[in-house]
Design an enzyme around this catalytic site. Structure first.
Site, mmCIF file in Angstrom:
data_model
loop_
_atom_site.group_PDB
_atom_site.id
_atom_site.type_symbol
_atom_site.label_atom_id
_atom_site.label_comp_id
_atom_site.label_asym_id
_atom_site.label_seq_id
_atom_site.Cartn_x
_atom_site.Cartn_y
_atom_site.Cartn_z
ATOM 1 N N GLU A 222 5.546 -3.453 0.975
ATOM 2 C CA GLU A 222 5.684 -3.071 -0.445
ATOM 3 C C GLU A 222 4.953 -1.754 -0.611
ATOM 4 O O GLU A 222 3.720 -1.715 -0.524
ATOM 5 C CB GLU A 222 5.049 -4.137 -1.352
ATOM 6 N N GLY B 102 0.839 -1.196 0.000
ATOM 7 C CA GLY B 102 0.000 0.000 0.000
ATOM 8 C C GLY B 102 0.869 1.238 0.000
ATOM 9 O O GLY B 102 2.042 1.197 -0.402
ATOM 10 N N THR C 289 1.038 4.756 5.068
ATOM 11 C CA THR C 289 0.403 3.661 5.825
ATOM 12 C C THR C 289 1.474 2.669 6.273
ATOM 13 O O THR C 289 1.444 2.172 7.402
ATOM 14 C CB THR C 289 -0.657 2.945 4.969
ATOM 15 N N GLU D 187 9.096 -9.771 -1.830
ATOM 16 C CA GLU D 187 8.131 -10.839 -2.068
ATOM 17 C C GLU D 187 8.646 -11.673 -3.233
ATOM 18 O O GLU D 187 9.676 -11.379 -3.816
ATOM 19 C CB GLU D 187 6.765 -10.239 -2.393
HETATM 20 P P1 NDP Z 1 -3.216 2.395 1.398
HETATM 21 O O1 NDP Z 1 -1.922 2.441 2.105
HETATM 22 O O2 NDP Z 1 -4.193 3.484 1.631
HETATM 23 O O3 NDP Z 1 -3.989 1.053 1.754
HETATM 24 C C1 NDP Z 1 -3.477 -0.249 1.556
HETATM 25 C C2 NDP Z 1 -4.227 -1.225 2.454
HETATM 26 O O4 NDP Z 1 -3.937 -0.918 3.810
HETATM 27 C C3 NDP Z 1 -5.746 -1.122 2.334
HETATM 28 O O5 NDP Z 1 -6.303 -2.402 2.528
HETATM 29 C C4 NDP Z 1 -6.086 -0.179 3.457
HETATM 30 O O6 NDP Z 1 -7.411 -0.254 3.850
HETATM 31 C C5 NDP Z 1 -5.138 -0.678 4.525
HETATM 32 N N1 NDP Z 1 -4.872 0.283 5.590
HETATM 33 C C6 NDP Z 1 -4.983 1.635 5.572
HETATM 34 N N2 NDP Z 1 -4.660 2.148 6.789
HETATM 35 C C7 NDP Z 1 -4.310 1.093 7.578
HETATM 36 C C8 NDP Z 1 -3.867 0.964 8.931
HETATM 37 N N3 NDP Z 1 -3.733 2.029 9.740
HETATM 38 N N4 NDP Z 1 -3.596 -0.258 9.415
HETATM 39 C C9 NDP Z 1 -3.724 -1.343 8.627
HETATM 40 N N5 NDP Z 1 -4.168 -1.297 7.341
HETATM 41 C C10 NDP Z 1 -4.438 -0.103 6.811
HETATM 42 O O7 NDP Z 1 -2.862 2.226 -0.133
HETATM 43 P P2 NDP Z 1 -3.886 2.193 -1.347
HETATM 44 O O8 NDP Z 1 -4.921 1.138 -1.146
HETATM 45 O O9 NDP Z 1 -4.316 3.596 -1.622
HETATM 46 O O10 NDP Z 1 -2.937 1.665 -2.534
HETATM 47 C C11 NDP Z 1 -2.153 2.493 -3.299
HETATM 48 C C12 NDP Z 1 -0.727 2.471 -2.827
HETATM 49 O O11 NDP Z 1 -0.214 1.151 -2.876
HETATM 50 C C13 NDP Z 1 0.189 3.284 -3.701
HETATM 51 O O12 NDP Z 1 1.046 4.057 -2.894
HETATM 52 C C14 NDP Z 1 0.996 2.235 -4.450
HETATM 53 O O13 NDP Z 1 2.255 2.660 -4.864
HETATM 54 C C15 NDP Z 1 1.089 1.154 -3.436
HETATM 55 N N6 NDP Z 1 1.377 -0.111 -4.089
HETATM 56 C C16 NDP Z 1 2.622 -0.665 -3.909
HETATM 57 C C17 NDP Z 1 2.949 -1.834 -4.552
HETATM 58 C C18 NDP Z 1 4.286 -2.472 -4.342
HETATM 59 O O14 NDP Z 1 4.408 -3.649 -4.650
HETATM 60 N N7 NDP Z 1 5.281 -1.788 -3.829
HETATM 61 C C19 NDP Z 1 2.004 -2.498 -5.458
HETATM 62 C C20 NDP Z 1 0.741 -1.829 -5.561
HETATM 63 C C21 NDP Z 1 0.447 -0.669 -4.891
HETATM 64 P P3 NDP Z 1 -8.457 0.850 3.252
HETATM 65 O O15 NDP Z 1 -8.604 0.537 1.813
HETATM 66 O O16 NDP Z 1 -9.688 0.624 4.037
HETATM 67 O O17 NDP Z 1 -7.834 2.202 3.514
#
Ligand code: NDP
Length: 481
Positions: A248, A226, A230, A461
């Site tokens: 990641e 994500g 976060t 991963e």
């Molecule tokens: P977020 O960080 O907002 O969310 C990722 C996941 O974490 C979601 O399921 C989210 O739930 C959950 N989450 C949010 N806050 C918390 C918390 N405090 N504790 C635990 N879980 C939490 O990312 P996005 O969903 O917006 O995804 C986009 C991001 O992911 C981009 O920055 C992208 O670059 C990154 N990404 C990285 C990849 C990699 O392999 N490096 C691959 C793909 C994406 P909720 O949806 O409810 O907020």
């Protein structure tokens, strides 16, 4: 309206508090289902189920576990169309993309780790005159897997498959923005013969159910994909509990084009690496650096192609781009386009919404956008936008482009286009990224390590790296002299 349910202990169950969140269809802007707004009580219920299941699952023979995961993979393949339609509707991506990339890759993820675990071996170290060390690899216990919305089932399965293959029980949370295919997965796991409680799928907000997973003392590891913010919060919360962490995170990847490249191949791949999945792939090359002698030629050819790109509703077979994932995300992307203008950028094409009609008039559609004239260190070129927006920057020397490419806090992936072999090696060596593609993009071998450096993450991963993450090594020395 359809109500989704959590999948706990082999059954679909309503959230304990009975609360739900709206699930929007990005192409129409309308709510089309409700998902559980789970919290720590639901997590506790899942932990109880996983604790009961762990002795059964971890002691099952590798061959049996592998067979169940192969059947799970086949179960998704058998429902390909149902999964494809669900993914496209939930995320806004073209049906063709879900059909060619997302769901086939989820099938491969389960199949790959189902078979990889049967080849997983541990090390031994012979000591002269003393005896032999051997390293056992034991599953961790209960692990948490949290995934984002951009490649929903693809990234969800990329974590769950190795965790399960290694003998762990899993508590997983898909993004609340794209829950649907993870919801469907419970049924397929059950049919594949997965014992109850081994895979638990909880829906809800990151700040409540996600946080409860991260904080639960019986969950031994967190595999998270994500945003960087976060990830930082998760690291801060989980580290004092000594949890294993795989993070990641975001990217701001350079796509470096030298004048000696194969121009046509570079051009068509650069269209994809810029805008596939509406630019919402962590590996997209959003900063395009072009060697000055071909800058104008590239700009003209690229902008012509981008301007002709069809943005349409996901089931339109002509659609190359669909809707971005949510209204707030669309607004965020548009705000970055405004920022780019303020920072002195010129919009060469795009920069606006694509207005569709009928059912889709309230959908979140954006024109793919190309911007030039920005400094390499301005905010537009340093911060992750995660949408269909790229910038063009000319360069004169390798040193100059390396400095610009390496200037962000991120270091996930990089793409280099050149026919010069020694330069390709030199650049790949110097670039700060976990993944480098030379003369291609997003060509994936599931055995290779996947992940980023700097603020793009911690750990890797993929392949054996994932199996190592989801196991704890235990060294045993047998002294026999
Ligand atoms: P977020 O960080 O907002 O969310 C990722 C996941 O974490 C979601 O399921 C989210 O739930 C959950 N989450 C949010 N806050 C918390 C918390 N405090 N504790 C635990 N879980 C939490 O990312 P996005 O969903 O917006 O995804 C986009 C991001 O992911 C981009 O920055 C992208 O670059 C990154 N990404 C990285 C990849 C990699 O392999 N490096 C691959 C793909 C994406 P909720 O949806 O409810 O907020």
């Amino acid at each position: 309206m359809e109500k989704l349910a959590n999948f706990i202990d082999g059954k679909y169950v309503a959230p304990i508090k009975g609360q739900y969140i709206d699930n929007f269809e990005p192409a129409t802007g309308k709510v089309y289902s409700l998902i559980p707004n789970s919290d720590e009580e639901d997590v506790q219920m899942a932990v109880n189920a996983a604790e009961k299941a762990f002795p059964i699952w971890s002691k099952m023979s590798t061959e049996e576990r592998s067979a169940i995961l192969v059947r799970l993979s086949e179960g998704i393949a058998a429902r390909m169309d149902e999964f494809v339609q669900a993914e496209s509707k939930d995320n806004g991506k073209p049906v063709s993309l879900a059909a060619h990339v997302d769901i086939p890759r989820a099938v491969s993820n389960f199949h790959f780790f189902a078979t990889a675990i049967t080849h997983f071996s541990s090390e031994s170290h012979y000591m002269d005159g003393i005896g032999v060390n051997f390293t056992l690899r034991k599953p961790l216990g209960i692990v948490g897997c949290i995934s984002p919305w951009n490649l929903p089932l693809y990234l969800f399965s990329w974590k769950i498959a190795p965790a399960l293959a290694a003998g762990n029980c899993v508590i997983a949370k898909p993004s609340e923005i794209t829950p649907y295919t993870a919801y469907l997965l419970g049924k397929v796991a059950k049919e594949a013969g997965m014992p109850d409680g081994v895979l638990n799928i909880l829906h809800g907000l990151g700040g409540s159910v996600g946080d409860a997973i991260v904080k639960h003392p019986k969950i031994k590891a967190i595999s998270f994909t994500g945003g960087t913010k976060t990830g930082e919060y998760i690291a801060r919360t989980a580290a004092p509990m000594f949890k294993k962490l795989s993070l990641e995170l975001g990217g701001k990847n350079p796509n470096i084009i030298f004048a000696d490249c194969n121009f046509e191949e570079m051009l068509s791949t650069t269209l994809r690496s810029s805008f596939a999945n509406q630019g919402q792939i962590c590996l997209c090359g959003s900063r395009i650096f072009i060697e000055r002698p071909i800058y104008e030629k590239f700009k003209e050819a690229f902008v012509n192609k981008v301007a002709a790109t069809v943005v349409s509703y996901p089931s339109d077979p002509q659609a190359k781009l669909g809707a971005v994932v949510s209204e707030p995300h669309m607004e965020k992307i548009l705000s970055y386009i405004e920022l780019a203008k303020k920072e002195g950028g010129t919009i060469l094409t795009g920069g606006v919404k694509e207005q569709l009609e009928g059912d889709y008039e309230k959908g979140y559609f954006l024109r793919p956008t190309v911007i030039e004239g920005l400094a390499f260190d301005c905010r537009t070129n340093q911060e992750e936008i995660f949408g269909p927006v790229v910038t063009l920057t000319p360069f004169d020397t390798e040193e100059e482009v390396l400095a610009m490419a390496n200037s962000t806090q991120y270091g996930l992936s990089a793409t280099i286009w050149t026919e010069n072999l020694t330069r390709a090696h030199r650049m790949a060596d110097e670039i700060q990224a976990g993944i480098v593609w030379v003369n291609c993009w997003l060509v994936r071998d599931l055995r290779t390590p996947f992940g980023g450096v700097k603020a793009s993450g911690v750990g890797r991963e993929g392949g054996l790296e994932a199996l190592r993450f989801f196991t704890e090594p235990k060294n045993v020395l047998i002294k026999y002299y």
